[in-house]
Structures are given as structure tokens and as C-alpha cells.
Design an enzyme around this catalytic site. Structure first.
Site, PDB file in Angstrom:
ATOM      1  N   THR A 299       1.755   7.051  -0.806  1.00  0.00           N
ATOM      2  CA  THR A 299       2.670   8.065  -1.333  1.00  0.00           C
ATOM      3  C   THR A 299       1.944   9.005  -2.277  1.00  0.00           C
ATOM      4  OG1 THR A 299       4.368   6.373  -1.241  1.00  0.00           O
ATOM      5  CG2 THR A 299       4.925   8.396  -2.363  1.00  0.00           C
TER       6      THR A 299
ATOM      7  N   HIS B  88       0.808  -1.219   0.000  1.00  0.00           N
ATOM      8  CA  HIS B  88       0.000   0.000   0.000  1.00  0.00           C
ATOM      9  C   HIS B  88       0.833   1.257   0.000  1.00  0.00           C
ATOM     10  CE1 HIS B  88      -3.480  -2.457   0.469  1.00  0.00           C
ATOM     11  NE2 HIS B  88      -2.847  -3.130   1.417  1.00  0.00           N
ATOM     12  N   ARG B  89       2.124   1.069  -0.148  1.00  0.00           N
ATOM     13  CA  ARG B  89       2.965   2.252  -0.116  1.00  0.00           C
ATOM     14  C   ARG B  89       2.655   3.160  -1.304  1.00  0.00           C
ATOM     15  NH1 ARG B  89       8.731   0.566   1.530  1.00  0.00           N
ATOM     16  NH2 ARG B  89       8.117   0.562   3.706  1.00  0.00           N
ATOM     17  N   GLY B  90       2.233   2.565  -2.405  1.00  0.00           N
ATOM     18  CA  GLY B  90       1.908   3.344  -3.595  1.00  0.00           C
ATOM     19  C   GLY B  90       0.798   4.339  -3.335  1.00  0.00           C
TER      20      GLY B  90
END
Lengths: 617, 384
Positions: B322, B317-319
Site C-alpha cells: 500500500t 505485506h499489505r503495508g
């Protein structure tokens, strides 16, 4: 000592050095040249044409990191109890010349430090609890023999001038050289000539700020850079500087065609990645999208160019188009046939030494300390102190140590511990892909996938990958040892296939590549052969196209002899046969056996399977 | 809120302190003579092109939580010039005067009171100073002990005291840490940096020293992909991935050459010429920082972001996180208080480029792929 003016030939290199002497902001000069051509003599003679007292520091290839950038002077520090800083070679070259012979053999960490120093104009010493800045603005003069391998592109990028590779001198020059070396020159003459040259250069330096260059000329130089496919924008600044320095040398106040040609020759052409498209009949500008043709549009751009020399612009009668034509002419005339191959390693035999020791005294990761000489490596300070600590009381009472300050630590030779490092050098995988015959396309695709997939993980293991394809008369290095996925993708984009199977040539070339890699610190090499093992072109045919076709026995003998030598050299190998072979006569397993490697039969293999096979070994 | 009474002298001291702190943030130099006259950094606002990288840095300075920038691209395209120019346009921060770790008053008290044998600290005994956000440059040859800090040898040898000498990570706290050629950095140093970047804390346990201090910084890495790939773990840690390429427009390049020549000839007057632009940008960043907490985002936009990441097959879920953060910062930078798909669109490739699964045989550029998905999504959104 042979003086600058006495050196025969190498005219371009001389001109390059003179430009550098006029404008040190050009950063440096790199001279690629064959062995014994006098390149290092010339480089050392460069000091002759610089002002007296200019530092000229020669960098030894085996320089250690702390000697390069500076660090703690340990003996002095221990003796006084106060940190004493020792300047490194880079800061010693400040204001002068740093000369590196065989610059292509410099190890990568040293290259990185040099690059760092060039881009900052100083060295940052951040080590052993030390934090200092030393000025280090120098001109870098490097010479190398292209057969030893290439100079790192990042470094070349920071150096203004690269002298195009020059062939051997002709016989007249050779004769003159011999005479020169034998010392038949009059010393007086030499001195006069040198004085004159120094005077020239001084005058040019004074002229330098008065030389102007028009926008159209700048534009033409940039166009040329683009059409030669030169990477980056930094090179523009170098090109313009070189043209101006050339004009200053000629005592002119405007840059003219000759200056621009000179700049193109010395700055742009050696960095060309493609030949300019030859416009056969119509001499139109090279096709470049979104490149507005020289419109006055530049004027109203918010460019801060409020100081254009109005007259200079006026004087420029040629249109930029004409200038460009001229440039193209210059390029075509100056471009040697092999221009794009200059930096590629040649197939000439390179000597190797086995210095692939994993544990060493200088580089890599600090693993442990052991007793040793202070000069033989980096001193491990804390262990040294610990071993000295228990003896302090007794040593203070010792008469020999009397007279030392009370607070000083008393350390003897026996206490000294040096650091041991472990170099984490990876494996070089050399893929050799049989690109002959009908199934070649398939094999190539598999190999390409395997290369890319290996490279994705390469960073962790510090591995490198090279790819050799063999087809037709001889094998060819398509991808020199590299860690870069991007580069691999680019280089492997077009893969010609079909033709004969020069297996021996591939083995030979692979072996050469392995040897070269060893000189750069790679210890393990593995061949990954993707082939059915049926070679049908001999080494003879590779080097001499008129040679008779080798018999089957000869072919086999060749491959066997090569394989055995390669095995004896400690190169690991696997052979992968990916073809549905109804008619296999077992050549591939036999090849694997001769190489002392393993055989894999992977029909329709996926890239991952190939990687797995390579890694499993 | 960290303002206490000694702030009175701040405005008077601002100029000199700033200058001093700048020298410190570069590197403490022992000899004043080593401060070079060429100490002028090329002004940020005079740099032509490379908007992607410039925007990434600005957005990170507005919201450091974005997680840094990785800049990969051709040689000689101005990567280092841009980073080194950044310091001049960053706003100021407060710290306890002379604190090596650049801590605010609260952080300082919290950190120092925790130590055994220390009594509680009277906040009024401390003064606050303003410093520019530090931009620390990590040289390639830096040893681990200089990065993390180490025992102070001088003190150890002369007085037998085990004292800690803070390293570059301490200096970079609350600022930027720049690593040129990050792809060539030693493995073990990369490991250390990853650890610290993830935890925001530097823990030193070596040579008989045990210490921890805050080390939150924006990691800026740059490199040329042709010289070596970056480890996937490291790649993922960077919030944004900006690409930098050779400028091919002739006019722009002529402009670059001319500006550079002008700068080299007379740096002082060149700086003067751009000082107005520089101040304007600095103010804009400062304003955006203040505006950031007020920026909002609708659920629709958030849904679209999630869809985009899903369609692109991005793991984790970093996408999404960010993109959301970066879009917030971008809106704030433009002086707007509501995030729209317009903002998302501008930052999507920056945020996702390095998170796409790599297909070795893929010829389509990651950026194009993202743009295409985005267009699809936007078309869809409009239709609904």
C-alpha cells in the site's frame, strides 16, 4: 389541547422552539426533562406557532424500518401487479416537524435512519428492489426523560438546539399549571395570544436575512465552543444561526450580547465536555495552543469573504477579548452544577420489560419465512409467490376471483408468508472493580486491559462493555455500556483508588446498568467482579453519609439479598480474585456462589486471562 | 483504445450525459420531482482543512488499486460533505452507453459473450459514452437485495420472467462506494461487501437467479470510533486510514462558518466562484492518472519502505504494497516521475496507522509512532 402560549414554565424550551420556528435550518430542538413536566405537551403545541398546514408527524417508538423510510405497499402491489410505493414517516414530515417522544428509547437503527435523513435532507429507499429518493427535510423535535438513558451523540450532533435540563417548576408555576389544565382559561385570550405570537415569528422570519453578525462575534462564539470542549465543527454553524435567529426575533439587524448568550446557552453549553477553565484573577483567554489572537491576519487569508459589512465591523467597539470575558460570565451563570452529568443515566429506577426475544418479526437478520398475517411482519415475497403459484389455475376458474385482470396473480391470505428475523444482540460485560485498598491499582490495570482486550473483539460478537469501580462510600460507573475502545481508553485514563469497599453499592449499580441495557435490546448481561469479596461499606452509608456503620452481619445480608435478586433476574456472574491472599477467609468464592456464578483465583492475572475467564462462561 | 466511431457525438453529448449520469449515480429516482433544488454539493475545493482525508480520496481516484479509505473521527467534521463533494472533481471514464455495470467496451463484450445463447457481439454496434466516475452512497438501511441486486419483482409478477435487477454494487463498478457509519453497518452486509471488494466480482445466487458481474470499486467508509469499533478484518481491507478531527484553529473555523453561510444563501454564485479551482483540480487528477504508469521507484526507496514496516512489526505485506502504491500516486499527483522518501513520508501514516498491532495500554498515537520510526530510518539512511 393546550396551546403554546398557555403552557407555564419551560421558558427556555419555549424560546428554543421559537428560534426553530424562525430558522428551520437549526435542525431541531431536543428537550430533556423529568416525567410529567409538560415537555410533550409543549412539543405538540409547537404546531400552533408554525404556519397553518405545516406537517407535524409524530414518530411512534416502535416504528418499523419500512414504515420509517418507506417501502413497497404490498397489498396494492399484489393487487395491481405494479410496484406501489408507500412513503415513510420521514418523508411525510418533509417541510414540517418530526416529533419523537422519549427519543432516548428509539432503537439504534431508527436513529441511524433519522440521522441519515437529516444529513441528506432526503431519504434513500434502497430495498426490496426499490430505489427511490423522497425529500425529507424536517425539523426534529425530541423530548426525553434523562433517567431513561442518553440520546445517541451522533443524533444530537445534527440537531441545533438542546435545551439545558430544567429542574422542577416552583410552586407558583405549579399552581398556574393546575389551573390551566382545569380549563379556567378564556379561549378567546388564548387565540389572541397565539395570533400575536405567530405574527412575531412571521416578522422575525422576514427579518432573518437582514441580520448581520461580525467576524469578531463569530470568533467569540467559536472560542467559547473550543473552551467548552465541544466536539466537531458543525456546531459553529448552529451557534451562529441561533444567535442570528435570536436577533431576528427581537427585530434587530445586528447580533448583540443577549443573542450570543442565548446561542451559547442553547447550543454550546449542553454539549460541553469540560468546564471552561476558571480564570481566578486575571481574566485571560483560556490557554489554547496555536490559537492566533485576533489579528487582522484573517483579512488577507484567501477567505472568500469579499462581502463583509464594513459598517457592522466598525460598530463593533468591544474587542474580542471583552466579548470573550462576557461569554465566560454567561457560561458561569448558566452552568448548573450537574451540567456534565445531564446526559448520563441517573440512578433512578428504570422499569424494564423482557423483550429480549431473539427471534422476532421485525429486526435483525432474515432467517426463514413462515405463514402469517400480512400486517404482523414483513412479507417474504418470494415464498409467498411460490406458495401461490400452484393455485393460479383453479383460482382463475373460481367465481369470486372473476373480473381480475388476466395477468394479475391471484393471491389469498393463506399464501402469505412473513419473514422471521434473528436479532444478533450481544452480551454486556459489566466489570466491577474493587478500587479500594492498596492493591487496587493493580486490579484496575488488569481490568482496564481486560476491557480493552474484550472490546477489540467486541465487534464480532456485538458485545458491549461497561466498567464500574467501587471505592470509598459508593460505586461509580466509569464507563457506561460501550463498544468503543477509544472511549474506554479515554474514560479509564484516570482511575482513583483507595478507601473502603462498598460491595453492595457496586452490585446495585451493576444491576441498574443491566436493566437499562435490557431496554436497549441487550439480552445477556454478565458481571465480572474483580475483588476479594470483602465489602465493608453498606448501602445505607452510600445514600446517607451520616448513617451508622453497618455490622458485619448486616453487610452480609445486604450482599446476599442483592446477589439472589440479581441471579433471579438472569444475570450471569463470575468473580475473579487476583490477589495473593494469605488471609483469605473465602469471601470471594462465597460471593460467586450467591450470585450463582463461578469463582476464579488468578493471582497476578493478565488481561487475557480475565477475558478468557469471562468468555468461557 | 475503446474508442469506436460513435464517439463523434461524445463532446456534444458530454454535458447532458454527465448530468444524467450524475443523477443515476446517486440513485435512480422514479419521480423527477424528487430531485431537490438543494442538489448542489458543497464544492470540494471550498472545504477548509481535513487535508488528510482529501488527499486520501484523491490518491485513490488516481490509483483505485490503493484499496479505499477508511475515515474515522469526530462527528460534525465534514466527512460526508467531503465525500459528496468528491464526485464533482473526478475525471470522466468511458463506458458502453447505458450499461448498468459501467463497463468498458472490452469488458462488456467479454461479459456478454460469455452468456449462453448469445452470439458474438459486433463492437461497432455499440456506442461509447463518457460519464463522471460514479460515487455511490450506500444508505444505512439498504437491504442485501438492493446492494447485490435481486429478482425484478415487477417482471416476475406481470410476465413471469425471472429477470435480474442490478443493485448498488453494479452502479458502483469502476467508481466509489461510500458507506457512512460503516462501523454500524449490519454484519451480513459487511460480509457481502468484503467478499465483493476482495474478488472484484458480485456473485448473486438467490431466489432462483444466478448471475455474476464485475464490481470493482474504491470502498470509502467513515465513522466515529466512539460509536463502535470496526471489525479487524474489515479494517485491514482498507488501503488507507485517514483521521479526521475537530479543527481547533479559530480562524479556520470562522472561515468554515462564513463559507457555509455564503453557500447556503446563494449556492449558484458560490459554485461559480469555485468553478475555476474545481476544474483545475479535476485536470490535475486526470493528468496524474495519465502520468502514473510512467512513475518509477528506486530499490533504495523500496528497501526503506520494507524496513519501516519491519521495524513497526506489521504483519503481512499489505503495508509495504500500500505504501508503495500510494507513494506512486502521490508522486504522480505532484507531477513528478520518481518516487522519493519525501512522498513516502507523506503517506506513511495514512497507509500504516490501522495496521499497527494494537496494544490496549499504549498511549502513544499510532501516527506518532510511525513518524518516529520514519525519522529514525531517514536518519539512518542519511548516515549511510
Amino acid at each position: 389541547m393546550i396551546a403554546f402560549t398557555d403552557i407555564v414554565g419551560m421558558d427556555l424550551a419555549k424560546q428554543a422552539l421559537m428560534l426553530l420556528a424562525v430558522d428551520s435550518e437549526l435542525g431541531g430542538v431536543v428537550i430533556p426533562s423529568a416525567v410529567g413536566s409538560g415537555k410533550s405537551t409543549l412539543a405538540r403545541a409547537f404546531a400552533d406557532i408554525l404556519p397553518k398546514g405545516t406537517p407535524f408527524v409524530e414518530l411512534p417508538l416502535n416504528v418499523t424500518e419500512d414504515r420509517l423510510i418507506g417501502g413497497i405497499d404490498l397489498e396494492a402491489t399484489l393487487a395491481t401487479g405494479v410496484r406501489v410505493v408507500q412513503h415513510g414517516v420521514l418523508s411525510k414530515a418533509h417541510g414540517g416537524v418530526l416529533y419523537v417522544d422519549s427519543i432516548s428509547l428509539l432503537d439504534s437503527s431508527a436513529v441511524s435512519h433519522i440521522m441519515d435523513a437529516i444529513s441528506r435532507g432526503e431519504v434513500l429507499v434502497e430495498r426490496e428492489g426499490l430505489s427511490e429518493v423522497h425529500p425529507a427535510k424536517f425539523m426534529l423535535v425530541g423530548t426525553y426523560d434523562p433517567t431513561d438513558g442518553e440520546v445517541r451523540m451522533g443524533l444530537l450532533d445534527r440537531i441545533g438546539i438542546i435545551v439545558p435540563f430544567t429542574a422542577q417548576n416552583d410552586y407558583r408555576a405549579r399552581k398556574k399549571i393546575v389551573k390551566m389544565v382545569m380549563g379556567t382559561r378564556d379561549a378567546e385570550d388564548t387565540r389572541d395570544e397565539l395570533n400575536m405570537l405567530a405574527g412575531f415569528i412571521n416578522a422575525a422570519k422576514e427579518q432573518l436575512p437582514h441580520v448581520s453578525i461580525t467576524d469578531d462575534q463569530i470568533r467569540a462564539l467559536i472560542q467559547t465552543a473550543i473552551s467548552l470542549g465541544v466536539e466537531g465543527n458543525r456546531v459553529d454553524i448552529f451557534t451562529v444561526r441561533a444567535a442570528i435567529a435570536s436577533a431576528a426575533l427581537a427585530q434587530r439587524s445586528d447580533v448583540d450580547e443577549e443573542d450570543m448568550k442565548q446561542a451559547i446557552k442553547l447550543v454550546l453549553i449542553p454539549r460541553a465536555t469540560r468546564m471552561p477553565e476558571k480564570e481566578a484573577e486575571s481574566n485571560e483567554a483560556p490557554p489554547q495552543e496555536e490559537m492566533p489572537p485576533e489579528e487582522p491576519e484573517a483579512e488577507d487569508e484567501e477567505a472568500p469573504s469579499d462581502t463583509p459589512d464594513a459598517e457592522a465591523e466598525e460598530e463593533q467597539k468591544e474587542t474580542p477579548d471583552m466579548i470573550e470575558e462576557l461569554m465566560m460570565e454567561a457560561i458561569e451563570m448558566e452552568l448548573p452544577d450537574n451540567i456534565l452529568n445531564i446526559s448520563l443515566a441517573s440512578k433512578k429506577k428504570a422499569t424494564t420489560g423482557s423483550r429480549g426475544e431473539a427471534l422476532n418479526n421485525k429486526r435483525g437478520r432474515f432467517v426463514r419465512s413462515q405463514p402469517g398475517e400480512m400486517r404482523s411482519g414483513k412479507v417474504a415475497l418470494i415464498p409467498t409467490l411460490i406458495s401461490a403459484a400452484p393455485w393460479q389455475e383453479t383460482r382463475r376458474r373460481d367465481s369470486k376471483m372473476a373480473g381480475r385482470p388476466k395477468t394479475a396473480l391471484l393471491i389469498t391470505k393463506d399464501d402469505v408468508k412473513i419473514k422471521r428475523f434473528r436479532d444478533k444482540s450481544g452480551t454486556l460485560f459489566i466489570f466491577m472493580v474493587d478500587a479500594s485498598g492498596s492493591m487496587a491499582l493493580n486490579r484496575m490495570r488488569q481490568a482496564k486491559g481486560a476491557v480493552a482486550s474484550l472490546l477489540q473483539n467486541a465487534y464480532v460478537h456485538r458485545d458491549q462493555v461497561a466498567l464500574i469501580s467501587f471505592r470509598g462510600k459508593q460505586a461509580q460507573v466509569l464507563l457506561p455500556p460501550s463498544q468503543s475502545v477509544d472511549r474506554a481508553k479515554r474514560e479509564l485514563d484516570v482511575l482513583p483508588t483507595g478507601g473502603g469497599t462498598p460491595l453492595a453499592s457496586a452490585l446495585y449499580l451493576g444491576w441498574e446498568t443491566a436493566k437499562q441495557a435490557r431496554t436497549k435490546g441487550i439480552t445477556q448481561v454478565m458481571f465480572v467482579l474483580i475483588t476479594d469479596g470483602r465489602g465493608n461499606i453498606g448501602l445505607q452509608a452510600t445514600f446517607d453519609p451520616t448513617a451508622e456503620k453497618a455490622t458485619k452481619e448486616e453487610l452480609e445480608k445486604e450482599v446476599e439479598a442483592l446477589s439472589l435478586s440479581i441471579q433471579a433476574d438472569g444475570v450471569a456472574a463470575i468473580v475473579i480474585d487476583t490477589q495473593m491472599n494469605y488471609l483469605s477467609r473465602g469471601e470471594a468464592p462465597k460471593l460467586a456462589q450467591k450470585l450463582g456464578g463461578r469463582y476464579f483465583y488468578l493471582p497476578n492475572a493478565k488481561a487475557e486471562q480475565i477475558v478468557e475467564a469471562a468468555m468461557s462462561f | 483504445m475503446t474508442q469506436t466511431e460513435p464517439v463523434a457525438k461524445k463532446s456534444a453529448a458530454k454535458k447532458t450525459v454527465a448530468a444524467k449520469a450524475k443523477a443515476e449515480s446517486e440513485v435512480k429516482s422514479v419521480k423527477p420531482s424528487s430531485k431537490k433544488k438543494s442538489g448542489w454539493a458543497f464544492p470540494f475545493t471550498a472545504i477548509v482543512g481535513q487535508e488528510e482525508m482529501k488527499l486520501s480520496l484523491i490518491l485513490n481516484s488516481i490509483d483505485p488499486k490503493i484499496g479505499g479509505v477508511l475515515v474515522m473521527g469526530h462527528r460534525g467534521t465534514g466527512k460526508s460533505t467531503i465525500v459528496r463533494a468528491l464526485a464533482e472533481v473526478l475525471p470522466f471514464i468511458d463506458r458502453v452507453e447505458g450499461d448498468t455495470y459501467n463497463r468498458t467496451l472490452e469488458q462488456y463484450i467479454e461479459g456478454e459473450e460469455g452468456k449462453k445463447g448469445r452470439k458474438s457481439i459486433d463492437p461497432t454496434s455499440l456506442s461509447i459514452e463518457k460519464i463522471p466516475i460514479p460515487v455511490v452512497d450506500l444508505p444505512l438501511g439498504a437491504t442485501e437485495d438492493r446492494v447485490c441486486g435481486t429478482i425484478d419483482i415487477e417482471q416476475a409478477l406481470t410476465s413471469g420472467v425471472k429477470a435480474f435487477e442490478p443493485g448498488l454494487l453494479a452502479q458502483a463498478n469502476r467508481g466509489f462506494l461510500y458507506i457512512d457509519e460503516v462501523n454500524l453497518l449490519d454484519d451480513h452486509l459487511v460480509d457481502v461487501l468484503l467478499d465483493v471488494a476482495a474478488s472484484g466480482q458480485n456473485v448473486v445466487e438467490r431466489e432462483g437467479i444466478s448471475i455474476r458481474h464485475p464490481a470493482r470499486f474504491v470502498l470509502v467508509g467513515s465513522g466515529n470510533p466512539e460509536e463502535g469499533e470496526l471489525r479487524p478484518q474489515l479494517l485491514d481491507r482498507f488501503g488507507l486510514h485517514a483521521r479526521i478531527i475537530t479543527i481547533l484553529e479559530v480562524e479556520k473555523r470562522v472561515d468554515i462558518v462564513k463559507r457555509r453561510r455564503e453557500f447556503d444563501e446563494a449556492p449558484e454564485s458560490f459554485m461559480k466562484k469555485y468553478s475555476h479551482d474545481q476544474q483545475k483540480l479535476q485536470k490535475k487528477i486526470q493528468t496524474a492518472k495519465e502520468l502514473l504508469p510512467k512513475v518509477t521507484m528506486t530499490d533504495e526507496v523500496l528497501t526503506d519502505i520494507a524496513k519501516l514496516c519491519m521495524n513497526l512489526g506489521i504483519d503481512g505485506h499489505r503495508g509495504e504494497l500500500t505504501i508503495a502504491r500510494t507513494a506512486f500516486a502521490h508522486a504522480a499527483f505532484l507531477g513528478e516521475t520518481v518516487v522519493t522518501m519525501k512522498h513516502v513520508k507523506e503517506v506513511a501514516s495514512l497507509c500504516l496507522r490501522h495496521r499497527l498491532r494494537k496494544d490496549p495500554l499504549e498511549t502513544l498515537d499510532a501516527g506518532e509512532k510511525i513518524d518516529r520510526e520514519l525519522a529514525k530510518l531517514l536518519g539512518e539512511a542519511e548516515a549511510v
